[in-house]
Design an enzyme around this catalytic site. Structure first.
Site, PDB file in Angstrom:
ATOM      1  N   ASP A  13       0.836  -1.208   0.000  1.00 50.77           N
ATOM      2  CA  ASP A  13       0.000   0.000   0.000  1.00 50.77           C
ATOM      3  C   ASP A  13       0.871   1.258   0.000  1.00 50.77           C
ATOM      4  O   ASP A  13       1.726   1.431   0.880  1.00 50.77           O
ATOM      5  CB  ASP A  13      -0.888   0.032   1.254  1.00 50.77           C
ATOM      6  N   GLY A  39      -3.454  -5.387   1.437  1.00 52.37           N
ATOM      7  CA  GLY A  39      -4.172  -6.408   0.669  1.00 52.37           C
ATOM      8  C   GLY A  39      -5.240  -6.994   1.568  1.00 52.37           C
ATOM      9  O   GLY A  39      -4.964  -7.311   2.739  1.00 52.37           O
ATOM     10  N   LYS A  40      -6.463  -7.108   1.047  1.00 48.10           N
ATOM     11  CA  LYS A  40      -7.561  -7.544   1.919  1.00 48.10           C
ATOM     12  C   LYS A  40      -7.302  -8.942   2.495  1.00 48.10           C
ATOM     13  O   LYS A  40      -7.551  -9.188   3.677  1.00 48.10           O
ATOM     14  CB  LYS A  40      -8.888  -7.503   1.152  1.00 48.10           C
ATOM     15  N   LYS A 223     -21.339   3.227  12.541  1.00 44.82           N
ATOM     16  CA  LYS A 223     -22.685   2.849  13.021  1.00 44.82           C
ATOM     17  C   LYS A 223     -22.728   1.370  13.458  1.00 44.82           C
ATOM     18  O   LYS A 223     -23.785   0.847  13.789  1.00 44.82           O
ATOM     19  CB  LYS A 223     -23.742   3.131  11.938  1.00 44.82           C
ATOM     20  N   ASP A 245      -7.438   6.625  10.841  1.00 41.27           N
ATOM     21  CA  ASP A 245      -7.366   6.064   9.480  1.00 41.27           C
ATOM     22  C   ASP A 245      -8.248   4.803   9.460  1.00 41.27           C
ATOM     23  O   ASP A 245      -8.010   3.882  10.249  1.00 41.27           O
ATOM     24  CB  ASP A 245      -5.898   5.710   9.178  1.00 41.27           C
ATOM     25  N   THR A 247      -8.451   2.641   7.029  1.00 37.92           N
ATOM     26  CA  THR A 247      -7.920   1.572   6.170  1.00 37.92           C
ATOM     27  C   THR A 247      -7.677   0.303   7.001  1.00 37.92           C
ATOM     28  O   THR A 247      -7.001   0.361   8.026  1.00 37.92           O
ATOM     29  CB  THR A 247      -6.582   2.012   5.512  1.00 37.92           C
ATOM     30  N   ASP A 251     -11.225  -5.195   7.317  1.00 38.48           N
ATOM     31  CA  ASP A 251     -10.440  -6.445   7.337  1.00 38.48           C
ATOM     32  C   ASP A 251     -10.235  -6.933   8.769  1.00 38.48           C
ATOM     33  O   ASP A 251     -10.278  -8.140   9.037  1.00 38.48           O
ATOM     34  CB  ASP A 251      -9.077  -6.219   6.657  1.00 38.48           C
ATOM     35  N   GLY A 286      -2.472   3.192   8.800  1.00 37.73           N
ATOM     36  CA  GLY A 286      -2.130   1.994   8.029  1.00 37.73           C
ATOM     37  C   GLY A 286      -3.072   0.843   8.324  1.00 37.73           C
ATOM     38  O   GLY A 286      -3.957   0.937   9.183  1.00 37.73           O
TER      39      GLY A 286
HETATM   40  O1  RIB Z   1      -9.108  -3.199   2.900  1.00 35.28           O
HETATM   41  C1  RIB Z   1      -7.947  -2.420   2.874  1.00 35.28           C
HETATM   42  C2  RIB Z   1      -7.006  -2.951   1.852  1.00 35.28           C
HETATM   43  O2  RIB Z   1      -7.638  -2.837   0.590  1.00 35.28           O
HETATM   44  C3  RIB Z   1      -5.707  -2.199   1.717  1.00 35.28           C
HETATM   45  O3  RIB Z   1      -4.687  -2.704   2.548  1.00 35.28           O
HETATM   46  C4  RIB Z   1      -5.400  -2.321   0.248  1.00 35.28           C
HETATM   47  O4  RIB Z   1      -4.309  -3.141  -0.040  1.00 35.28           O
HETATM   48  C5  RIB Z   1      -6.666  -2.843  -0.416  1.00 35.28           C
HETATM   49  O5  RIB Z   1      -6.531  -4.129  -0.800  1.00 35.28           O
END
Ligand code: RIB
Length: 311
Positions: A13, A39-40, A223, A245, A247, A251, A286
């Site tokens: 990323d 990466g998910k 929510k 963040d 992100t 996951d 991150g």
């Molecule tokens: O869900 C977040 C992920 O989606 C990030 O780490 C990115 O790599 C994308 O795959």
């Protein structure tokens, strides 16, 4: 401990923190930039492993330095990596994170889309020992279909599909999936041919249950989440924290939910655990580095409990 197998993506990323997302045709200056493993598939594997699961990731990275970085990072966080093969270029993403912690992601799949059926066949002995198989959609649809099909032939292996990024899912996949996990955007996409009001979650959920999905979990960000099956419908509220963040929050939720299921939690308790784990992730920058370990999770919520007890 019951094993979790994940067939999914590994990306490096490239993350820029920005004040606001750029408009079409606009050039903006980033506040700062960093490179992070993501990466998910990999994020969900790291979440499940850090939170106490026995996890292996099946996937592909390039024969480049980013491939080395991703495999090393996974191994350091307790994910089994012997089924990660190498070919071509490592998957990459370009992520903008704005001041509110929201993100916009563009991904270049690279090696993630070079996983073959032969690669999957090589992992079947490992898949056979798994109680949960976790999939996302940053790999090719025909591979997802092949893996779901293989899993159906295995004893007591439940398939969880995180239908992200949003993409059409065919009947064969729908019939093989035990639990579908989506956010609101993905839910709207999957039901758009039949439900035209974007906010009508109830009808969107009903439509997918009717199509044959047994359990659906909708992640709703700040929510919380909704759990729905033919017999249950429950909203689980979010755990409020300051957001840095988002992100990797989804996951973390998915990895945490899956670990909790392998530990025998019921669905609602597993979702409450997942909501809390993903709340911890959004407080840091991150994806993988922000995911809590089980020890961090336990200490964080023990302190909150003690603080509230002491007034
Ligand atoms: O869900 C977040 C992920 O989606 C990030 O780490 C990115 O790599 C994308 O795959």
């Amino acid at each position: 401990m019951r094993k979790i197998s994940i067939v999914g993506s590994l990306n490096i990323d490239f993350i820029s923190n920005v004040f606001d997302f750029p408009k079409i045709g606009e050039t903006i200056r980033a506040k700062n930039f960093h490179i992070s493993p993501g990466g998910k598939g990999a994020n969900q594997a790291v979440a499940a492993a850090k939170l106490g699961g026995d996890v292996e990731l099946i996937g592909k990275v390039g024969k480049d330095k980013y491939g080395d970085v991703l495999i090393e990072s996974l191994a350091n966080q307790g994910v089994k990596t012997h089924n990660i093969k190498r070919e071509g270029d490592t998957g990459r993403t370009f992520i903008n994170v704005d001041n509110k912690g929201d993100n916009m992601i563009t991904y270049v799949p690279g090696a993630n889309e070079q996983i073959t059926k032969e690669d999957i066949n090589d992992c079947l002995p490992d898949l056979r020992e798994s109680s949960y198989l976790l999939l996302q959609q940053e790999i090719q649809q025909e591979i997802i279909e092949y893996v779901v099909d293989a899993a159906l032939g295995l004893n007591d292996c439940k398939v969880i599909l995180n239908a992200a990024p949003a993409r059409f899912i065919n009947e064969k996949i729908i019939q093989g999936v035990h639990t579908l996990i989506v956010n609101e955007v993905e839910l709207e996409f999957l039901s758009k041919d039949y439900v035209h009001e974007p906010q009508d979650l109830t009808r969107q959920i009903d439509y997918l249950l009717h199509k044959g999905i047994k359990k659906i979990i909708i992640t709703l960000g700040d929510k919380g989440a909704i759990f729905a099956s033919h017999s249950d419908y429950k909203h689980i509220p979010a755990f409020k924290v300051p957001v840095t963040d988002t992100t990797g929050a989804g996951d973390t939720f998915i990895g945490a939910y899956t670990v909790a299921k392998t530990e025998g939690f019921n669905d609602i308790d597993a979702i409450e655990f997942a909501v809390k784990a993903s709340a911890m992730t959004v407080t840091k920058h991150g994806a993988q580095p922000a995911i809590p370990t089980r020890k961090e999770f336990d200490e964080f919520f023990k302190k909150i409990e003690e603080d509230s007890f002491n007034g």
